[in-house]
Design a protein around this motif. Structure first.
Motif, short mmCIF file in Angstrom:
data_model
loop_
_atom_site.label_atom_id
_atom_site.label_comp_id
_atom_site.label_asym_id
_atom_site.label_seq_id
_atom_site.Cartn_x
_atom_site.Cartn_y
_atom_site.Cartn_z
N ALA A 45 49.27 -37.26 9.72
CA ALA A 45 48.31 -37.74 9.30
C ALA A 45 46.93 -36.86 9.85
O ALA A 45 45.94 -36.64 9.00
N GLY A 46 47.25 -36.59 11.16
CA GLY A 46 45.75 -35.76 11.84
C GLY A 46 46.00 -34.39 11.00
O GLY A 46 44.72 -34.05 11.00
N ASN A 47 46.99 -33.83 10.97
CA ASN A 47 47.02 -32.18 10.04
C ASN A 47 46.23 -32.65 8.88
O ASN A 47 45.27 -31.74 8.28
N TYR A 48 46.59 -33.87 8.04
CA TYR A 48 46.02 -33.83 6.72
C TYR A 48 44.60 -34.10 6.77
O TYR A 48 43.71 -33.44 6.09
N TRP A 49 44.10 -34.87 7.75
CA TRP A 49 42.61 -35.17 7.91
C TRP A 49 41.97 -33.90 8.26
O TRP A 49 41.08 -33.63 7.80
N LYS A 53 39.06 -32.35 5.92
CA LYS A 53 37.56 -32.32 6.43
C LYS A 53 37.20 -30.73 6.17
O LYS A 53 36.02 -30.59 5.79
N GLN A 54 38.21 -29.96 6.20
CA GLN A 54 37.64 -28.47 6.27
C GLN A 54 37.38 -28.30 4.68
O GLN A 54 36.45 -27.65 4.23
N LYS A 55 38.20 -28.86 3.68
CA LYS A 55 38.07 -28.87 2.39
C LYS A 55 36.59 -29.49 2.16
O LYS A 55 35.90 -29.06 0.90
N LEU A 56 36.22 -30.81 2.50
CA LEU A 56 34.91 -31.23 2.33
C LEU A 56 33.65 -30.56 2.66
O LEU A 56 32.72 -30.54 2.25
#
Length: 58
Positions: A45-49, A53-56
């Motif tokens: 979940a942390g990796n996905y976040w 965040k990088q994509k946003l």
């Protein structure tokens, strides 16, 4: 004075902190991602976040 709380979403714990200055709750993004994706692994979940965040930001 800040107030800490544990909230539940989809039967998962989501950490929250009350901000007196802005009169609002702040929630742990990783906990929200875990709850929405029904992810049992906190690291995933942390990796996905971090990826999201990088994509946003782009």
């Amino acid at each position: 004075m800040s107030k800490k709380s544990i909230r539940f979403f989809n039967d998962r714990e989501v950490r929250a902190v009350w901000d007196d200055e802005n009169n609002c709750w702040w929630f742990s993004a990783t906990d929200v991602v875990r709850a929405i994706n029904d992810e049992p692994d906190y690291t995933k979940a942390g990796n996905y976040w971090r990826w999201l965040k990088q994509k946003l930001g782009q």
